[in-house]
Design a protein around this motif. Structure first.
Motif, mmCIF file in Angstrom:
data_model
loop_
_atom_site.group_PDB
_atom_site.id
_atom_site.type_symbol
_atom_site.label_atom_id
_atom_site.label_comp_id
_atom_site.label_asym_id
_atom_site.label_seq_id
_atom_site.Cartn_x
_atom_site.Cartn_y
_atom_site.Cartn_z
ATOM 1 N N ASP A 89 0.815 -1.217 0.000
ATOM 2 C CA ASP A 89 0.000 0.000 0.000
ATOM 3 C C ASP A 89 0.856 1.277 0.000
ATOM 4 O OD1 ASP A 89 0.896 -0.262 2.596
ATOM 5 O OD2 ASP A 89 -1.053 0.091 3.539
ATOM 6 N N VAL A 90 2.163 1.108 -0.167
ATOM 7 C CA VAL A 90 3.088 2.209 -0.442
ATOM 8 C C VAL A 90 4.095 1.679 -1.453
ATOM 9 C CG1 VAL A 90 4.699 3.917 0.476
ATOM 10 C CG2 VAL A 90 2.917 2.989 1.967
ATOM 11 N N VAL A 91 4.250 2.363 -2.579
ATOM 12 C CA VAL A 91 5.186 1.901 -3.617
ATOM 13 C C VAL A 91 6.125 3.041 -4.000
ATOM 14 C CG1 VAL A 91 5.442 0.841 -5.889
ATOM 15 C CG2 VAL A 91 3.416 0.333 -4.513
ATOM 16 N N TYR A 92 7.416 2.779 -3.875
ATOM 17 C CA TYR A 92 8.460 3.749 -4.185
ATOM 18 C C TYR A 92 9.085 3.383 -5.526
ATOM 19 C CZ TYR A 92 13.098 6.041 -3.568
ATOM 20 O OH TYR A 92 14.259 6.777 -3.716
ATOM 21 N N ALA A 93 9.143 4.338 -6.426
ATOM 22 C CA ALA A 93 9.701 4.084 -7.755
ATOM 23 C C ALA A 93 10.969 4.886 -7.972
ATOM 24 C CB ALA A 93 8.691 4.442 -8.835
ATOM 25 N N ALA A 94 12.029 4.213 -8.410
ATOM 26 C CA ALA A 94 13.256 4.875 -8.865
ATOM 27 C C ALA A 94 13.443 4.426 -10.310
ATOM 28 C CB ALA A 94 14.447 4.476 -8.000
ATOM 29 N N ALA A 95 12.657 5.032 -11.202
ATOM 30 C CA ALA A 95 12.550 4.482 -12.555
ATOM 31 C C ALA A 95 12.375 5.543 -13.639
ATOM 32 C CB ALA A 95 11.378 3.496 -12.602
ATOM 33 N N GLY A 96 12.729 6.783 -13.342
ATOM 34 C CA GLY A 96 12.605 7.821 -14.362
ATOM 35 C C GLY A 96 11.186 7.958 -14.871
ATOM 36 N N LEU A 97 11.065 8.049 -16.187
ATOM 37 C CA LEU A 97 9.751 8.205 -16.817
ATOM 38 C C LEU A 97 8.815 7.051 -16.482
ATOM 39 C CD1 LEU A 97 8.036 9.910 -18.831
ATOM 40 C CD2 LEU A 97 9.000 8.501 -20.658
ATOM 41 N N SER A 98 9.362 5.858 -16.291
ATOM 42 C CA SER A 98 8.535 4.686 -15.954
ATOM 43 C C SER A 98 7.802 4.877 -14.632
ATOM 44 C CB SER A 98 9.401 3.423 -15.891
ATOM 45 O OG SER A 98 10.039 3.166 -17.125
ATOM 46 N N GLY A 99 8.348 5.729 -13.775
ATOM 47 C CA GLY A 99 7.714 5.979 -12.486
ATOM 48 C C GLY A 99 6.340 6.599 -12.606
ATOM 49 N N GLN A 100 6.054 7.251 -13.726
ATOM 50 C CA GLN A 100 4.717 7.809 -13.917
ATOM 51 C C GLN A 100 3.660 6.712 -13.898
ATOM 52 O OE1 GLN A 100 4.127 10.772 -16.972
ATOM 53 N NE2 GLN A 100 6.268 11.389 -16.932
ATOM 54 N N GLY A 101 4.018 5.559 -14.458
ATOM 55 C CA GLY A 101 3.089 4.433 -14.451
ATOM 56 C C GLY A 101 2.868 3.890 -13.054
ATOM 57 N N VAL A 102 3.916 3.906 -12.235
ATOM 58 C CA VAL A 102 3.796 3.473 -10.841
ATOM 59 C C VAL A 102 2.843 4.393 -10.097
ATOM 60 C CG1 VAL A 102 5.044 3.154 -8.665
ATOM 61 C CG2 VAL A 102 6.096 2.433 -10.831
ATOM 62 N N ILE A 103 3.011 5.686 -10.293
ATOM 63 C CA ILE A 103 2.148 6.664 -9.627
ATOM 64 C C ILE A 103 0.704 6.521 -10.102
ATOM 65 C CG2 ILE A 103 1.670 9.146 -9.436
ATOM 66 C CD1 ILE A 103 4.762 9.540 -9.476
ATOM 67 N N GLU A 104 0.509 6.301 -11.383
ATOM 68 C CA GLU A 104 -0.841 6.098 -11.921
ATOM 69 C C GLU A 104 -1.512 4.885 -11.287
ATOM 70 O OE1 GLU A 104 -3.119 5.160 -16.166
ATOM 71 O OE2 GLU A 104 -0.980 5.641 -16.157
ATOM 72 N N ALA A 105 -0.759 3.784 -11.174
ATOM 73 C CA ALA A 105 -1.318 2.561 -10.575
ATOM 74 C C ALA A 105 -1.667 2.782 -9.110
ATOM 75 C CB ALA A 105 -0.317 1.412 -10.716
ATOM 76 N N ALA A 106 -0.801 3.488 -8.394
ATOM 77 C CA ALA A 106 -1.070 3.759 -6.979
ATOM 78 C C ALA A 106 -2.342 4.577 -6.820
ATOM 79 C CB ALA A 106 0.119 4.491 -6.359
ATOM 80 N N ALA A 107 -2.497 5.602 -7.640
ATOM 81 C CA ALA A 107 -3.683 6.448 -7.551
ATOM 82 C C ALA A 107 -4.950 5.668 -7.880
ATOM 83 C CB ALA A 107 -3.542 7.638 -8.494
ATOM 84 N N ALA A 108 -4.869 4.814 -8.908
ATOM 85 C CA ALA A 108 -6.034 4.026 -9.319
ATOM 86 C C ALA A 108 -6.489 3.079 -8.219
ATOM 87 C CB ALA A 108 -5.707 3.244 -10.588
ATOM 88 N N ASN A 109 -5.522 2.633 -7.408
ATOM 89 C CA ASN A 109 -5.835 1.683 -6.340
ATOM 90 C C ASN A 109 -5.905 2.339 -4.956
ATOM 91 O OD1 ASN A 109 -5.739 -1.298 -7.495
ATOM 92 N ND2 ASN A 109 -4.154 -0.118 -8.567
ATOM 93 N N LYS A 110 -5.800 3.691 -4.964
ATOM 94 C CA LYS A 110 -5.917 4.466 -3.728
ATOM 95 C C LYS A 110 -4.920 4.039 -2.646
ATOM 96 C CE LYS A 110 -10.719 5.976 -4.326
ATOM 97 N NZ LYS A 110 -10.704 5.798 -5.788
ATOM 98 N N VAL A 111 -3.670 3.842 -3.098
ATOM 99 C CA VAL A 111 -2.571 3.589 -2.160
ATOM 100 C C VAL A 111 -1.520 4.676 -2.389
ATOM 101 C CG1 VAL A 111 -3.030 1.107 -2.155
ATOM 102 C CG2 VAL A 111 -1.301 2.043 -3.727
ATOM 103 N N TRP A 112 -0.500 4.696 -1.549
ATOM 104 C CA TRP A 112 0.519 5.731 -1.643
ATOM 105 C C TRP A 112 1.606 5.394 -2.657
ATOM 106 C CZ3 TRP A 112 -0.711 10.196 -0.020
ATOM 107 C CH2 TRP A 112 -1.366 10.421 1.199
ATOM 108 N N ALA A 113 2.039 6.405 -3.391
ATOM 109 C CA ALA A 113 3.250 6.318 -4.209
ATOM 110 C C ALA A 113 4.272 7.272 -3.606
ATOM 111 C CB ALA A 113 2.960 6.722 -5.653
ATOM 112 N N ILE A 114 5.535 6.921 -3.720
ATOM 113 C CA ILE A 114 6.630 7.824 -3.359
ATOM 114 C C ILE A 114 7.407 8.106 -4.638
ATOM 115 C CG2 ILE A 114 8.773 8.108 -2.052
ATOM 116 C CD1 ILE A 114 7.571 6.357 0.142
ATOM 117 N N GLY A 115 7.497 9.385 -4.973
ATOM 118 C CA GLY A 115 8.174 9.793 -6.195
ATOM 119 C C GLY A 115 9.683 9.854 -6.023
ATOM 120 N N VAL A 116 10.370 10.287 -7.093
ATOM 121 C CA VAL A 116 11.831 10.291 -7.051
ATOM 122 C C VAL A 116 12.403 11.469 -7.834
ATOM 123 C CG1 VAL A 116 12.298 8.894 -9.119
ATOM 124 C CG2 VAL A 116 13.809 8.683 -7.118
#
Length: 350
Positions: free
Chosen positions: A232-259
């Motif tokens: 329920d918290v996902v941290y992405a260190a993936a450049g542009l790919s991290g946008q997809g991580v953030i999108e998935a987190a928002a869709a599932n109403k969990v936390w994303a940590i950006g980079v």
């Protein structure tokens, strides 16, 4: 005082070099405008994979370029990468910029190591910089590096304090030592804060050429897989790919940590910002600007230039009020930060 070597080549030579630049990956600033300013050219940056608009690493470098352009009132250039390019292509891009009189010239990303070394040898009077690599040893090269593991440790503290399922995730763009630093710091921060929390870690690709830093779809798929396993918290260190991580987190109403950049503030991610807890930032903008400043002052920076928690060049963003106003969370992060700076906590980098 700007150095004599920065005087640019005008007329037909400028036009031909502009063509060379476009062949190497297109510049997003106009080279011709320098004629109205007497050929006074300054900072140029060559983007890493994902290019401008990644809302992360490359955009942070661009912010530094924009600051230098505004303050020093000179021409700048920022040049995009091309798909499947070689080290020779990268070197030609840097050489083209140096020939036009840009100084300093910065390769944004470790992939520029070979290119920066080659270009620096050809143009010893031009200052070159490389972000995220410390292997280029030359009297006219600045290696702009960061202690990413320290910011990632704080991200781990934030994740461990925020999870309700005792499961958090890490998505790395490419399986390389640089991204291992993010993973190592994050996992250590989680475990030191709450040993009961499980960390799910995944890399998108083995090489950058496979799109690990430039594929939001890959990031989204990886995050969805971790969320299915209760992260329920996902941290992405993936450049542009991290946008997809953030999108998935928002869709599932969990936390994303950006980079890298403060992704809560990124316009392209605005519709997801309520689910961006914080971002583990490294001040690429400041490093880029500082190198330009050093050249402008006639004392070009060289050698390894490191940013860490102590210098204030890595850390967590406080833009999300739900994060900034959480006293317990902020106290835990402050304590961890103080212990890292004092040396009481030794953060692993692998």
């Amino acid at each position: 005082m700007r150095r004599i070597s920065r005087i640019t080549v005008a007329g037909a030579a400028t036009a031909s070099l502009a063509l060379a630049l476009s062949a190497c990956g297109g510049t997003s600033t106009s080279a011709s405008s320098s004629e109205s300013k007497g050929g006074n050219k300054g900072l140029a940056i060559a983007y890493d994979v994902g290019g401008k608009g990644d809302q992360s690493f490359n955009d942070a470098a661009y912010a530094g370029l924009e600051q230098a352009k505004k303050e020093f009132q000179y021409d700048t250039a920022d040049v995009e990468p091309t798909e499947g390019e070689t080290d020779a292509d990268k070197e030609q891009r840097l050489v083209s910029l140096a020939k036009q009189g840009y100084d300093p010239v910065i390769g944004v990303g470790y992939a520029y190591a070979t290119a920066v070394k080659g270009a620096a040898e050809k143009f010893p009077d031009t200052t070159f910089g490389i972000v995220d690599d410390s292997t280029v040893e030359s009297k006219n090269v600045a290696d702009l590096v960061f202690s990413e593991e320290e910011a990632s440790y704080l991200a781990g503290v934030a994740a461990a304090k925020s999870t309700k399922t005792n499961t958090v995730g890490f998505v790395g763009g490419v399986d390389i030592p640089l991204i291992h630093k993010f993973q190592a710091g994050y996992e250590q921060g989680v475990k030191d804060t709450n040993p009961k929390v499980k960390v799910l870690s995944q890399y998108l690709t083995q090489t950058a050429e496979e799109g690990g830093f430039a594929s939001p779809d890959k990031g989204k798929s990886a995050a969805e897989g971790q969320i299915e396993k209760k992260a329920d918290v996902v941290y992405a260190a993936a450049g542009l790919s991290g946008q997809g991580v953030i999108e998935a987190a928002a869709a599932n109403k969990v936390w994303a940590i950006g980079v890298d950049s403060d992704q809560y503030k990124q316009e392209a991610l605005a519709k997801y910002k309520d689910f961006i807890l914080t971002s583990a930032m490294k001040d690429v903008a400041k490093a880029v600007y500082n190198l330009a400043q050093s050249v402008e002052d006639g004392k070009p920076g060289t050698g390894i230039v490191r940013g860490d928690l102590k210098t204030g060049e890595v850390g967590l963003s406080n833009s999300n009020p739900k994060f900034a106003d959480n006293t317990e969370l902020q106290d835990a992060i402050k304590t961890a930060k103080e212990k890292i700076i004092s040396g009481e906590i030794k953060v692993k980098s692998s």
